[in-house]
Design a protein around this motif. Structure first.
Motif, PDB file in Angstrom:
ATOM      1  N   SER A 146       0.401  -1.024   0.172  1.00 24.20           N
ATOM      2  CA  SER A 146      -0.067   0.097   0.001  1.00 24.20           C
ATOM      3  C   SER A 146       0.318   1.266  -0.305  1.00 24.20           C
ATOM      4  CB  SER A 146      -0.999  -0.253   0.745  1.00 24.20           C
ATOM      5  OG  SER A 146      -0.005   0.318   2.278  1.00 24.20           O
ATOM      6  N   ASN A 147      -0.113   2.020  -0.255  1.00 24.07           N
ATOM      7  CA  ASN A 147       1.020   3.553  -0.655  1.00 24.07           C
ATOM      8  C   ASN A 147       0.036   4.414   0.555  1.00 24.07           C
ATOM      9  OD1 ASN A 147       0.458   3.334  -3.494  1.00 24.07           O
ATOM     10  ND2 ASN A 147       1.092   5.243  -3.211  1.00 24.07           N
ATOM     11  N   ASP A 148       0.150   6.038   0.619  1.00 26.08           N
ATOM     12  CA  ASP A 148      -0.504   6.488   0.897  1.00 26.08           C
ATOM     13  C   ASP A 148      -0.650   7.745   0.274  1.00 26.08           C
ATOM     14  OD1 ASP A 148      -1.354   5.397   2.808  1.00 26.08           O
ATOM     15  OD2 ASP A 148      -0.084   5.939   4.496  1.00 26.08           O
ATOM     16  N   ILE A 149      -1.501   8.718  -0.255  1.00 24.21           N
ATOM     17  CA  ILE A 149      -1.355  10.046  -1.314  1.00 24.21           C
ATOM     18  C   ILE A 149      -2.207  10.815  -0.819  1.00 24.21           C
ATOM     19  CG2 ILE A 149      -1.257   8.155  -3.224  1.00 24.21           C
ATOM     20  CD1 ILE A 149      -4.325   9.275  -4.238  1.00 24.21           C
ATOM     21  N   GLU A 150      -1.956  12.189  -0.928  1.00 19.99           N
ATOM     22  CA  GLU A 150      -2.567  13.395  -0.858  1.00 19.99           C
ATOM     23  C   GLU A 150      -3.971  13.553  -1.062  1.00 19.99           C
ATOM     24  OE1 GLU A 150      -1.384  15.025   1.374  1.00 19.99           O
ATOM     25  OE2 GLU A 150       1.127  14.805   1.221  1.00 19.99           O
ATOM     26  N   TRP A 151      -4.578  13.952  -0.025  1.00 25.08           N
ATOM     27  CA  TRP A 151      -6.065  13.742  -0.935  1.00 25.08           C
ATOM     28  C   TRP A 151      -6.721  15.463  -1.159  1.00 25.08           C
ATOM     29  CZ3 TRP A 151     -10.450  15.947   3.348  1.00 25.08           C
ATOM     30  CH2 TRP A 151     -11.564  15.828   2.507  1.00 25.08           C
ATOM     31  N   ALA A 152      -7.569  15.949  -2.201  1.00 26.63           N
ATOM     32  CA  ALA A 152      -7.574  16.949  -2.410  1.00 26.63           C
ATOM     33  C   ALA A 152      -7.673  17.977  -1.534  1.00 26.63           C
ATOM     34  CB  ALA A 152      -9.028  16.984  -3.332  1.00 26.63           C
ATOM     35  N   GLY A 153      -8.868  17.932  -0.141  1.00 26.66           N
ATOM     36  CA  GLY A 153      -9.158  18.275   0.844  1.00 26.66           C
ATOM     37  C   GLY A 153      -7.872  18.735   1.927  1.00 26.66           C
ATOM     38  N   HIS A 154      -6.584  18.077   1.680  1.00 27.49           N
ATOM     39  CA  HIS A 154      -5.635  18.422   2.390  1.00 27.49           C
ATOM     40  C   HIS A 154      -5.780  18.368   3.300  1.00 27.49           C
ATOM     41  CE1 HIS A 154      -4.778  20.257  -1.350  1.00 27.49           C
ATOM     42  NE2 HIS A 154      -6.045  21.648  -1.645  1.00 27.49           N
ATOM     43  N   GLY A 180      -4.894  14.711   5.920  1.00 31.05           N
ATOM     44  CA  GLY A 180      -5.111  13.255   6.073  1.00 31.05           C
ATOM     45  C   GLY A 180      -4.524  13.047   4.386  1.00 31.05           C
ATOM     46  N   LYS A 181      -4.390  11.841   4.830  1.00 29.70           N
ATOM     47  CA  LYS A 181      -4.613  11.348   2.779  1.00 29.70           C
ATOM     48  C   LYS A 181      -4.819   9.996   3.424  1.00 29.70           C
ATOM     49  CE  LYS A 181       0.511  12.329   2.926  1.00 29.70           C
ATOM     50  NZ  LYS A 181       2.159  11.602   3.089  1.00 29.70           N
ATOM     51  N   VAL A 182      -4.734   9.253   1.367  1.00 30.73           N
ATOM     52  CA  VAL A 182      -5.906   8.575   1.410  1.00 30.73           C
ATOM     53  C   VAL A 182      -4.759   7.149   1.245  1.00 30.73           C
ATOM     54  CG1 VAL A 182      -7.511   7.138  -1.169  1.00 30.73           C
ATOM     55  CG2 VAL A 182      -7.940   9.486   0.222  1.00 30.73           C
ATOM     56  N   ARG A 183      -5.009   5.841   1.572  1.00 30.50           N
ATOM     57  CA  ARG A 183      -4.398   4.935   1.936  1.00 30.50           C
ATOM     58  C   ARG A 183      -4.436   4.014  -0.117  1.00 30.50           C
ATOM     59  NH1 ARG A 183      -1.990   2.244   7.046  1.00 30.50           N
ATOM     60  NH2 ARG A 183      -0.975   4.008   6.299  1.00 30.50           N
ATOM     61  N   ILE A 184      -3.931   3.293  -1.010  1.00 34.41           N
ATOM     62  CA  ILE A 184      -3.755   3.540  -2.190  1.00 34.41           C
ATOM     63  C   ILE A 184      -3.455   1.540  -1.608  1.00 34.41           C
ATOM     64  CG2 ILE A 184      -3.714   2.591  -4.261  1.00 34.41           C
ATOM     65  CD1 ILE A 184      -5.433   5.269  -3.365  1.00 34.41           C
ATOM     66  N   HIS A 185      -4.023   0.321  -2.234  1.00 33.40           N
ATOM     67  CA  HIS A 185      -4.066  -0.913  -1.973  1.00 33.40           C
ATOM     68  C   HIS A 185      -4.169  -1.691  -3.002  1.00 33.40           C
ATOM     69  CE1 HIS A 185      -4.832  -1.115   2.455  1.00 33.40           C
ATOM     70  NE2 HIS A 185      -5.739  -0.548   2.233  1.00 33.40           N
ATOM     71  N   ARG A 186      -3.456  -2.734  -2.721  1.00 33.63           N
ATOM     72  CA  ARG A 186      -2.221  -3.190  -4.215  1.00 33.63           C
ATOM     73  C   ARG A 186      -1.904  -5.060  -3.795  1.00 33.63           C
ATOM     74  NH1 ARG A 186       2.867  -4.642  -5.565  1.00 33.63           N
ATOM     75  NH2 ARG A 186       3.081  -4.903  -8.482  1.00 33.63           N
ATOM     76  N   PHE A 187      -2.573  -5.947  -4.740  1.00 31.17           N
ATOM     77  CA  PHE A 187      -2.888  -7.177  -4.562  1.00 31.17           C
ATOM     78  C   PHE A 187      -2.095  -7.685  -5.517  1.00 31.17           C
ATOM     79  CE2 PHE A 187      -6.112  -5.280  -1.406  1.00 31.17           C
ATOM     80  CZ  PHE A 187      -6.017  -6.059  -0.349  1.00 31.17           C
ATOM     81  N   LEU A 188      -1.245  -8.462  -5.135  1.00 30.93           N
ATOM     82  CA  LEU A 188      -0.800  -9.502  -6.444  1.00 30.93           C
ATOM     83  C   LEU A 188      -2.347 -10.853  -6.809  1.00 30.93           C
ATOM     84  CD1 LEU A 188       2.693 -10.229  -6.089  1.00 30.93           C
ATOM     85  CD2 LEU A 188       1.859  -8.195  -7.396  1.00 30.93           C
TER      86      LEU A 188
END
Length: 316
Positions: free
Chosen positions: A196-204, A206-214
């Motif tokens: 997973s990695n955390d990206i910036e949210w447009a609302g400025h 907190g961040k949003v966590r993006i998940h990835r599964f093989l």
């Protein structure tokens, strides 16, 4: 289950609405945890929405479950055609935008699945389990997941080749685990099943966590389960199995889906214009901060529900 695309298309079948009863469903083998999962999904009711969404920015995906030979639950996933303009080759759930002729958002999800993979809209063969709360997509759409169960094991996919290259299945419970549900191939030994990695949210805030599964099929060119599809599947698995994953789902101070949707409806020009065209005043959308308090209360309710489900599970 895996199949390649063909040129045929399935005809629209009559849309039945019998009430789904798990105990009388024609399922030959079902593990106790799979039975509990289906019971939890069938009894799930999404929280009442406090916002009105412009229909032109609504979409739905169909989370199609089926029972495997050993009684485990699997979900059907699509590999998008490489010629598509957006998300070419991505792993996704069947779905698409709302159409004015759709009766409701469930119909949208079923119609798209019929068009993409030939899944019948007949509720006696593919009954509804539940409809989840909506998710905000990067494509400026509000996406509602609709969860169904295939009862008729004679159904065979008919893929729409311009949209879908292939379909395959993945264990539902594996969206709660960091370890892969499949043997690791030598060329994939250094690749983690879940990241997973955390990206910036447009609302400025907190961040949003993006998940990835093989998927276990990366060597053949299939992309991992990523982003919105991964988030939806984590949510479905958590509701069904009544427990949280063995990894952290959210980034610190991550805004809830409702907060993100409210922010988009109030500030995003695409959403604002769509709302105004449909007679919706975007300025009357509740303040996004309202949903931070509601989300904390909901998490407390989820915790209470989790304790209740554990008591039920102990009696099985």
């Amino acid at each position: 289950m895996s199949t390649k695309a063909g040129s045929g298309r399935s005809s629209l079948l009559k849309f039945h609405r019998p009430k789904f009863q798990l105990d009388s469903a024609p399922i030959p083998v079902l593990k106790s945890e799979s039975k509990l999962c289906l019971q939890n999904l069938t009894s799930y009711r999404a929280p009442r929405q406090l916002m009105e969404f412009p229909k032109s920015r609504r979409a739905a995906v169909l989370v199609t479950l089926f029972v495997g030979r050993m009684g485990d639950l699997y979900v059907l996933l699509s590999r998008r055609a490489s010629t598509l303009r957006t998300y070419a080759g991505d792993t996704s759930l069947p779905g698409g935008k709302w159409d004015p002729q759709d009766k409701n958002i469930e119909w949208t999800a079923r119609r798209e699945a019929l068009e993409e993979i030939g899944l019948p809209m007949d509720r006696s063969k593919v009954p509804l389990l539940c409809t989840l709360e909506p998710f905000l997509a990067r494509t400026e759409l509000i996406v509602t997941p609709v969860v169904v169960l295939i009862l008729d094991n004679t159904l065979r996919p008919i893929l729409n080749a311009p949209e879908v290259a292939s379909i395959f299945s993945h264990p539902l419970a594996s969206f709660l685990h960091s370890e892969p549900p499949f043997p690791t191939e030598p060329e994939m030994l250094e690749m983690e099943y879940h990241t997973s990695n955390d990206i910036e949210w447009a609302g400025h805030e907190g961040k949003v966590r993006i998940h990835r599964f093989l998927t276990g099929r990366e060597a053949g060119g299939t992309k991992p389960i990523f982003g919105l599809t991964a988030a939806i599947m984590i949510r479905v698995a958590a509701i069904g199995y009544g427990r949280q994953p063995d990894f952290e789902v959210f980034a610190p101070n991550q805004p809830s889906q409702e907060e993100r949707i409210a922010y988009a409806l109030k500030t995003n020009p695409v959403f604002r214009e769509a709302a105004q065209q449909e007679g919706i005043d975007p300025d009357k959308v509740p303040d996004p901060s309202t949903f931070r308090r509601a989300d904390r209360e909901r998490q407390e309710e989820v915790s209470r529900g989790r304790r209740r489900r554990r008591r039920v599970r102990s009696k099985l």
